[in-house]
Motif scaffolding. Structure first.
Motif, PDB file in Angstrom:
ATOM      1  N   ALA A 124       0.834  -1.212   0.000  1.00 35.15           N
ATOM      2  CA  ALA A 124       0.000   0.000   0.000  1.00 35.15           C
ATOM      3  C   ALA A 124       0.863   1.254   0.000  1.00 35.15           C
ATOM      4  O   ALA A 124       0.548   2.242  -0.673  1.00 35.15           O
ATOM      5  CB  ALA A 124      -0.933  -0.015   1.209  1.00 35.15           C
ATOM      6  N   ASP A 125       1.960   1.217   0.756  1.00 36.67           N
ATOM      7  CA  ASP A 125       2.837   2.383   0.812  1.00 36.67           C
ATOM      8  C   ASP A 125       3.546   2.621  -0.523  1.00 36.67           C
ATOM      9  O   ASP A 125       3.746   3.772  -0.937  1.00 36.67           O
ATOM     10  CB  ASP A 125       3.862   2.222   1.937  1.00 36.67           C
ATOM     11  N   VAL A 126       3.938   1.547  -1.188  1.00 34.29           N
ATOM     12  CA  VAL A 126       4.561   1.693  -2.507  1.00 34.29           C
ATOM     13  C   VAL A 126       3.556   2.290  -3.489  1.00 34.29           C
ATOM     14  O   VAL A 126       3.877   3.219  -4.251  1.00 34.29           O
ATOM     15  CB  VAL A 126       5.082   0.339  -3.036  1.00 34.29           C
ATOM     16  N   ALA A 127       2.343   1.779  -3.480  1.00 32.17           N
ATOM     17  CA  ALA A 127       1.313   2.289  -4.385  1.00 32.17           C
ATOM     18  C   ALA A 127       1.041   3.764  -4.134  1.00 32.17           C
ATOM     19  O   ALA A 127       0.892   4.563  -5.072  1.00 32.17           O
ATOM     20  CB  ALA A 127       0.033   1.469  -4.233  1.00 32.17           C
ATOM     21  N   GLY A 147      13.843   8.367  -7.273  1.00 30.95           N
ATOM     22  CA  GLY A 147      13.743   6.916  -7.394  1.00 30.95           C
ATOM     23  C   GLY A 147      13.492   6.290  -6.048  1.00 30.95           C
ATOM     24  O   GLY A 147      12.991   6.940  -5.120  1.00 30.95           O
ATOM     25  N   THR A 148      13.851   5.035  -5.930  1.00 29.50           N
ATOM     26  CA  THR A 148      13.593   4.314  -4.686  1.00 29.50           C
ATOM     27  C   THR A 148      14.802   3.498  -4.274  1.00 29.50           C
ATOM     28  O   THR A 148      15.625   3.107  -5.101  1.00 29.50           O
ATOM     29  CB  THR A 148      12.373   3.379  -4.835  1.00 29.50           C
ATOM     30  N   ARG A 149      14.920   3.288  -2.963  1.00 30.68           N
ATOM     31  CA  ARG A 149      15.863   2.323  -2.418  1.00 30.68           C
ATOM     32  C   ARG A 149      15.023   1.185  -1.855  1.00 30.68           C
ATOM     33  O   ARG A 149      14.197   1.390  -0.972  1.00 30.68           O
ATOM     34  CB  ARG A 149      16.735   2.942  -1.319  1.00 30.68           C
ATOM     35  N   PHE A 150      15.222   0.004  -2.385  1.00 33.26           N
ATOM     36  CA  PHE A 150      14.461  -1.173  -1.974  1.00 33.26           C
ATOM     37  C   PHE A 150      15.346  -2.053  -1.101  1.00 33.26           C
ATOM     38  O   PHE A 150      16.549  -1.831  -0.987  1.00 33.26           O
ATOM     39  CB  PHE A 150      13.960  -1.937  -3.201  1.00 33.26           C
ATOM     40  N   LYS A 151      14.771  -3.046  -0.482  1.00 36.42           N
ATOM     41  CA  LYS A 151      15.516  -3.912   0.420  1.00 36.42           C
ATOM     42  C   LYS A 151      16.544  -4.745  -0.349  1.00 36.42           C
ATOM     43  O   LYS A 151      16.370  -5.043  -1.520  1.00 36.42           O
ATOM     44  CB  LYS A 151      14.555  -4.796   1.219  1.00 36.42           C
ATOM     45  N   CYS A 152      17.608  -5.116   0.348  1.00 37.01           N
ATOM     46  CA  CYS A 152      18.787  -5.693  -0.304  1.00 37.01           C
ATOM     47  C   CYS A 152      18.542  -7.118  -0.786  1.00 37.01           C
ATOM     48  O   CYS A 152      17.504  -7.736  -0.506  1.00 37.01           O
ATOM     49  CB  CYS A 152      19.977  -5.631   0.639  1.00 37.01           C
ATOM     50  N   THR A 164       8.917  -4.815  -4.134  1.00 37.36           N
ATOM     51  CA  THR A 164       8.798  -3.352  -4.081  1.00 37.36           C
ATOM     52  C   THR A 164       9.360  -2.712  -5.348  1.00 37.36           C
ATOM     53  O   THR A 164       8.761  -1.796  -5.921  1.00 37.36           O
ATOM     54  CB  THR A 164       9.522  -2.810  -2.839  1.00 37.36           C
ATOM     55  N   LEU A 165      10.526  -3.181  -5.784  1.00 37.67           N
ATOM     56  CA  LEU A 165      11.127  -2.645  -6.999  1.00 37.67           C
ATOM     57  C   LEU A 165      10.202  -2.827  -8.195  1.00 37.67           C
ATOM     58  O   LEU A 165       9.997  -1.891  -8.986  1.00 37.67           O
ATOM     59  CB  LEU A 165      12.459  -3.340  -7.253  1.00 37.67           C
ATOM     60  N   GLY A 171       4.608   0.333 -11.734  1.00 41.11           N
ATOM     61  CA  GLY A 171       3.556   1.304 -11.432  1.00 41.11           C
ATOM     62  C   GLY A 171       3.788   2.631 -12.126  1.00 41.11           C
ATOM     63  O   GLY A 171       2.848   3.261 -12.629  1.00 41.11           O
ATOM     64  N   LEU A 172       5.045   3.080 -12.166  1.00 39.91           N
ATOM     65  CA  LEU A 172       5.355   4.327 -12.860  1.00 39.91           C
ATOM     66  C   LEU A 172       5.124   4.195 -14.360  1.00 39.91           C
ATOM     67  O   LEU A 172       4.583   5.099 -15.001  1.00 39.91           O
ATOM     68  CB  LEU A 172       6.802   4.737 -12.587  1.00 39.91           C
ATOM     69  N   VAL A 173       5.535   3.064 -14.921  1.00 36.14           N
ATOM     70  CA  VAL A 173       5.317   2.849 -16.355  1.00 36.14           C
ATOM     71  C   VAL A 173       3.829   2.869 -16.668  1.00 36.14           C
ATOM     72  O   VAL A 173       3.371   3.538 -17.603  1.00 36.14           O
ATOM     73  CB  VAL A 173       5.943   1.510 -16.806  1.00 36.14           C
ATOM     74  N   GLU A 174       3.050   2.142 -15.870  1.00 37.99           N
ATOM     75  CA  GLU A 174       1.612   2.038 -16.111  1.00 37.99           C
ATOM     76  C   GLU A 174       0.913   3.386 -15.962  1.00 37.99           C
ATOM     77  O   GLU A 174      -0.049   3.693 -16.680  1.00 37.99           O
ATOM     78  CB  GLU A 174       1.006   1.020 -15.140  1.00 37.99           C
TER      79      GLU A 174
END
Length: 425
Positions: A124-127, A147-152, A164-165, A171-174
């Motif tokens: 939900a937070d990513v969306a 951009g984003t930093r996602f978990k390793c 998340t990535l 989501g950005l593309v869509e």
């Protein structure tokens, strides 16, 4: 004059060195002219909003006003000493920056700065973050880089990080497409294998979203000892760049994870610890000639609370910013709106302090004027580079650059990027 070597010798040397020539050209292409932001701001993914950059700029100006204004803060931290720029001029330039472009590079963080939540919450937070970013992108109010930093990619967080990535990019593309300044951060890298895996992921995301090959690049965050020294005695961080197949855009130093991994006590974890300098020296060697950028880390001493603490934290931050600039590292992290005050005061003071001498020497070099300094082409490029960087971030104006160098600003840029030399001025 007598010439003893015939053309066959040259042909033989060319043959012997052809593979080395190709390797040098492919692996060390040099600066590609991309803008490098002066900093990266990290914000938790569940706190990002379209208005955040403007809010940070307003907060920074308000905190500076409470301390007597930007000119007073400049004097406090010594930002205007050693420059040809009066404090009020420096203050005016920084005020304009904090009003027009307070954050150059923004990372919506779903790693350490965000924390660990159940999948539904993070989804939900990513969306929400993607939706808010789309609002900013469509309104033209987003930061130049975002951009984003996602978990390793360690086993325990790999699946969540990839999820998340995927949601962020897809989501950005869509919702309308990827921004030109898209920047993705792969944290806590411990092996070349993880970089190679990220190349596979980037390629898969491109195919799934109908993107051109190579569209997705990423930063590698260097915050583990395994990145600096491998079990075989080699420096994996140098291999990261080349294993990335042209997708690695930057190396970012992680102050606190790296320090903690070496067992350094919390009170002594710092951007200027000898262990930090060693890691960054290795990183600096790794990026040299590759066109990959490099960023220093952050300080967790924030300018908040009472006036004395704010002043102390500002002085520390200003000094650390100046320190990494003097060492040829042109980017760092900021963690709080009030750090923007000293980020730009110290950065602008650095470029303005270097400007007069650099402009004079560059003018003398290009126009072949008499000078007490005999500069070489590589030095001329360095002189032009510091002027060009100052221009890009807003510390120097086009008029003062062209007046001081007696050159078009575009020529200064071309010299900085190695696209022209004195011989063809």
């Amino acid at each position: 004059m007598t010439r003893c070597l015939d053309d066959a010798v040259l042909a033989d040397v060319d043959r012997r060195l052809s593979a080395a020539d190709a390797h040098l050209a492919n692996q060390y292409p040099g600066d590609d002219g991309r803008r490098q932001p002066v900093h990266t701001v990290y914000v938790p993914g569940n706190r990002y909003s379209a208005a955040l950059p403007a809010d940070w700029g307003s907060t920074a100006l308000a905190v500076a006003k409470d301390a007597g204004g930007l000119d007073a803060v400049a004097a406090l931290v010594g930002a205007s000493s050693g420059t040809d720029c009066a404090p009020d001029t420096l203050a005016a330039l920084v005020e304009h920056k904090l009003t027009s472009e307070p954050i150059e590079d923004l990372r919506i963080d779903f790693e350490d700065g965000y924390g660990t939540f159940d999948d539904a919450t993070e989804d939900a937070d990513v969306a929400q973050a993607v939706a808010a970013l789309r609002v900013a992108l469509d309104a033209g109010t987003s930061t130049p880089f975002v951009g984003t930093r996602f978990k390793c990619f360690e086993a325990g967080t790999r699946a969540r990080g990839l999820r998340t990535l995927d949601m962020f990019v897809s989501g950005l593309v869509e919702s309308g497409g990827l921004p030109d300044g898209l920047t993705l951060t792969l944290p806590k890298v411990t092996s070349v294998d993880q970089v190679e895996a990220m190349v596979v992921v980037a390629s898969a995301l491109e195919r799934a979203n109908g993107l051109p090959d190579g569209r997705i690049r990423f930063e590698v965050q260097v915050e583990t000892p395994q990145a600096i020294l491998g079990a075989d005695g080699r420096a994996p961080v140098a291999e990261f760049i080349h294993a990335g197949q042209g997708r690695v855009s930057s190396l970012h130093y992680g102050t606190y994870d790296y320090s903690a991994s070496l067992g350094i006590a919390a009170a002594y974890q710092s951007m200027e610890h000898p262990a930090a300098d060693h890691a960054k020296n290795v990183m600096q060697l790794a990026v040299a000639g590759t066109g990959v950028h490099m960023s220093d880390g952050s300080t967790n001493i924030l300018p908040v609370g009472g006036p004395d603490n704010v002043a102390m934290a500002w002085k520390l931050h200003a000094r650390l910013v100046r320190r990494h600039l003097e060492r040829g590292i042109y980017q760092g992290w900021d963690m709080h709106p009030a750090q923007l005050v000293t980020r730009y005061l110290s950065t602008y003071a650095f470029y303005r302090g270097a400007f007069a001498s650099a402009a004079t020497r560059l003018r003398n070099y290009v126009h072949r004027l008499d000078s007490t300094v005999m500069d070489e082409p590589a030095t001329a490029r360095a002189l032009a580079n510091v002027i060009h960087r100052g221009s890009v971030c807003g510390a120097l104006t086009a008029d003062e650059i062209e007046t001081a160098t007696d050159l078009p600003e575009s020529t200064v840029r071309d010299i900085a990027l190695g696209r022209t030399t004195r011989s063809n001025q």
